[in-house]
Each structure stands twice: as structure tokens, then as C-alpha cells.
Write a protein that holds these residues in place. Structure first.
Motif, PDB file in Angstrom:
ATOM      1  N   UNK A  27       0.834  -1.200   0.000  1.00 62.71           N
ATOM      2  CA  UNK A  27       0.000   0.000   0.000  1.00 62.71           C
ATOM      3  C   UNK A  27       0.871   1.253   0.000  1.00 62.71           C
ATOM      4  N   UNK A  28       1.885   1.288   0.857  1.00 62.18           N
ATOM      5  CA  UNK A  28       2.769   2.458   0.937  1.00 62.18           C
ATOM      6  C   UNK A  28       3.556   2.651  -0.355  1.00 62.18           C
ATOM      7  N   UNK A  29       4.004   1.549  -0.951  1.00 69.81           N
ATOM      8  CA  UNK A  29       4.747   1.649  -2.217  1.00 69.81           C
ATOM      9  C   UNK A  29       3.863   2.201  -3.327  1.00 69.81           C
ATOM     10  N   UNK A  30       2.600   1.784  -3.364  1.00 71.85           N
ATOM     11  CA  UNK A  30       1.682   2.280  -4.392  1.00 71.85           C
ATOM     12  C   UNK A  30       1.455   3.782  -4.236  1.00 71.85           C
ATOM     13  N   UNK A  31       1.351   4.260  -2.999  1.00 69.00           N
ATOM     14  CA  UNK A  31       1.179   5.695  -2.764  1.00 69.00           C
ATOM     15  C   UNK A  31       2.423   6.470  -3.180  1.00 69.00           C
ATOM     16  N   UNK A  32       3.590   5.904  -2.871  1.00 72.52           N
ATOM     17  CA  UNK A  32       4.838   6.592  -3.228  1.00 72.52           C
ATOM     18  C   UNK A  32       5.002   6.666  -4.749  1.00 72.52           C
ATOM     19  N   UNK A  33       4.678   5.602  -5.456  1.00 71.79           N
ATOM     20  CA  UNK A  33       4.777   5.602  -6.909  1.00 71.79           C
ATOM     21  C   UNK A  33       3.786   6.574  -7.538  1.00 71.79           C
ATOM     22  N   UNK A  34       2.656   6.815  -6.863  1.00 74.88           N
ATOM     23  CA  UNK A  34       1.624   7.724  -7.386  1.00 74.88           C
ATOM     24  C   UNK A  34       1.830   9.161  -6.923  1.00 74.88           C
ATOM     25  N   UNK A  35       2.883   9.409  -6.128  1.00 70.01           N
ATOM     26  CA  UNK A  35       3.177  10.758  -5.606  1.00 70.01           C
ATOM     27  C   UNK A  35       2.002  11.313  -4.812  1.00 70.01           C
ATOM     28  N   UNK A  36       1.437  10.469  -3.971  1.00 63.88           N
ATOM     29  CA  UNK A  36       0.302  10.871  -3.141  1.00 63.88           C
ATOM     30  C   UNK A  36       0.732  10.943  -1.681  1.00 63.88           C
ATOM     31  N   UNK A  37       0.222  11.948  -0.972  1.00 65.49           N
ATOM     32  CA  UNK A  37       0.439  12.063   0.465  1.00 65.49           C
ATOM     33  C   UNK A  37      -0.901  12.083   1.169  1.00 65.49           C
ATOM     34  N   UNK A  38      -0.923  11.599   2.401  1.00 65.39           N
ATOM     35  CA  UNK A  38      -2.194  11.429   3.118  1.00 65.39           C
ATOM     36  C   UNK A  38      -2.673  12.746   3.717  1.00 65.39           C
ATOM     37  N   UNK A  39      -3.966  12.957   3.672  1.00 66.25           N
ATOM     38  CA  UNK A  39      -4.603  14.093   4.349  1.00 66.25           C
ATOM     39  C   UNK A  39      -4.849  13.692   5.793  1.00 66.25           C
ATOM     40  N   UNK A  40      -4.358  14.497   6.741  1.00 65.85           N
ATOM     41  CA  UNK A  40      -4.510  14.167   8.148  1.00 65.85           C
ATOM     42  C   UNK A  40      -5.978  14.030   8.511  1.00 65.85           C
ATOM     43  N   UNK A  41      -6.274  12.995   9.289  1.00 66.24           N
ATOM     44  CA  UNK A  41      -7.650  12.701   9.701  1.00 66.24           C
ATOM     45  C   UNK A  41      -7.826  13.074  11.162  1.00 66.24           C
TER      46      UNK A  41
END
Length: 285
Positions: A27-41
């Protein structure tokens, strides 16, 4: 954003059977490859649970929001928070892009069917009627109408406060695991569900849509239908004679004012003005 049905970190789960590391790494690798960062909840650590109060109680953070750099540049002050729900094992997540402004609305008396769900309504109206002095029937009816108008304003304010209060209780009890807190949490969720059903009926009448039975839980649909006419009458922006879009309220006012000043100017003044083109009004952005 939504239900990803996966976890990013071990702390995103409490309960039996830890989540496999290879799934979290993927999951983390997919986010890194997509250049996505999480919005704080905010508002809670977990968004899904099962088996509350039992030995198999599991809580997980399955619902999240992510964004890329371009999106962050547009909405740097966004806020993502957990919103309590009453009829699902998932909590809702609400994304606020910018700070919302609230304007006070004036009330106009209309009888609301949801008032009849309040146990005190019938007795309050009856007491008002019986305590009024003997007079012309129309005068008594007008007096009772004024009473119900005030009662309705108080009811609507209390209605919104009840929803806020129940959600606050749920937020307070969400992380507690003792038996008493679990029982109170379940009671609070049931009570919130009853209040939301009242809200659904309230907006259903205002939307004037009676072909959906009570209990369909389409409050947002009813609310949107009730306010659609107001949105249709809103001017979102104007286009001046140069083809430039004007969307600020003050600038739109000046544009309209200047147009009518040219229209009603003296003949010699009107001749000196080259253009009398009217601003184009656009009601849908």
C-alpha cells in the motif's frame, strides 16, 4: 478518498490477528509511486469496527484521503474528519476544502410533519389553545400559529443541537472499552439514528417529494432537492464587455451599476460612450 480496505501502519488496527506487513508495504509503495500524500484525519483513530463489546472486537482505519502536490496547492487549508454514523459499521469521513461561512436565515412559518414525532407538541399546542381568551376564531387561529412558529424555531434549533450532542457523546465513548461505555455507546448510536430519521422527514417535506417512503435514509437527496430552486436563482458570475469574467460580489455590483448608468445617461453623455453592451449573466459555473 474512501474505503481502501487496507492499512498503512500497524497502529491502524486494534484487535486480534495483526495485519500482514507485506500488504501494508505494498500500500505504501503504491502511494509513493503515485506521488500521493495522506490528508490528516481528525476526530478519531479508526473508521471501521466489528464486534464491539465482545472478545472479537476489531477496530481499523480503512477510510482515508490522499492528494498530490497540485491538489495541495489548491486546497492547503483543507480538513478531513471522522463523522459518526448510526447505521453502518464504517464511520463517514468528511472533507472540507475551505473554511465555510454560515449566514443566519430568517424563518417563515410552515407546519412540519416531524413536529408530530415530538411527544410534547400536541400537549403544548392544546395548552396554548385552551389558555387563550374567548375571541373570534380567526384571532385564536392566528395566535396559535404564532405560538407554533416560535415552537418550530425552538424545535429546529434543539433538533440541530441534539445531533451535535449525540455525535459528541459518540466521539467521547468511541475509544473506551469497558462494559458500561460500550453499552452507552450503542445506546447513543441508536438515539442518533432516531434523530437522523426525524431530520430525514423534515427535509423530505421541504423537498416536496412524497414518492420515497420514510426510512430511505436519503437526507442529502431531500436536502439537495429542497435547495435546488435557490441555487438556480443565484448569479455565480458576470462577463463584461471585454469578455472578462467577474465573480466577486462587489465587482459584479459595480459592473451592473455602470451598465445602467450608461443606459439612463443623458443623450449627449450616452453618445460619448462607445459601448452599451450588457453584462452576460451566468447562473451555472
Amino acid at each position: 478518498m474512501g474505503d481502501f480496505n487496507d492499512l498503512l501502519y500497524p497502529k491502524d488496527k486494534e484487535g486480534t490477528h495483526p495485519h500482514p506487513n507485506y500488504l501494508m508495504n505494498g500500500f505504501r509503495n503504491a502511494l509513493e509511486m503515485s506521488s500521493l500524500s495522506e490528508i490528516d484525519l481528525s476526530g478519531g483513530r479508526f473508521t471501521w469496527e466489528k464486534g464491539r463489546g465482545t472478545n472479537a472486537w476489531v477496530k481499523e482505519r480503512l477510510d482515508r484521503g490522499f492528494a498530490n502536490a497540485n491538489w495541495w496547492s489548491l486546497f492547503p487549508l483543507c480538513n478531513l474528519k471522522v463523522v459518526a454514523t448510526a447505521v453502518s459499521d464504517h464511520e463517514a469521513i468528511f472533507l472540507q476544502l475551505v473554511e465555510a461561512t454560515v449566514s443566519k436565515k430568517t424563518f417563515r412559518f410552515k407546519f412540519e410533519n416531524t413536529w408530530l414525532k415530538e411527544p410534547s407538541f400536541i400537549s403544548d399546542v392544546r395548552n396554548c389553545w385552551e389558555n387563550l381568551p374567548m375571541s373570534h376564531l380567526m384571532i385564536k387561529l392566528m395566535s396559535v400559529s404564532r405560538f407554533m412558529e416560535k415552537w418550530g424555531r425552538d424545535f429546529f434549533n434543539k433538533f440541530k443541537e441534539k445531533v451535535r450532542r449525540q455525535k459528541a457523546i459518540i466521539d467521547l465513548l468511541r475509544e473506551r472499552t469497558d462494559d458500561h461505555s460500550v453499552r452507552e455507546y450503542l445506546k447513543a448510536r441508536d438515539k442518533l439514528n432516531d434523530i437522523l430519521l426525524h431530520e430525514e422527514l423534515y427535509w423530505k417535506q421541504r423537498a416536496k417529494l412524497f414518492w420515497l417512503r420514510e426510512g430511505d435514509e436519503n437526507t442529502r437527496f431531500f436536502h439537495t432537492s429542497a435547495t435546488a430552486r435557490k441555487k438556480a436563482n443565484k448569479i455565480n458570475f458576470l462577463v463584461n464587455e471585454d469578455g472578462v469574467r467577474v465573480n466577486k460580489v462587489e465587482d459584479m455590483g459595480e459592473l451592473i451599476k455602470g451598465y445602467y448608468q450608461r443606459i439612463f445617461a443623458a443623450p449627449e453623455e450616452a453618445t460619448s460612450n462607445d459601448s452599451t453592451a450588457s453584462p452576460r449573466i451566468v447562473t451555472q459555473s
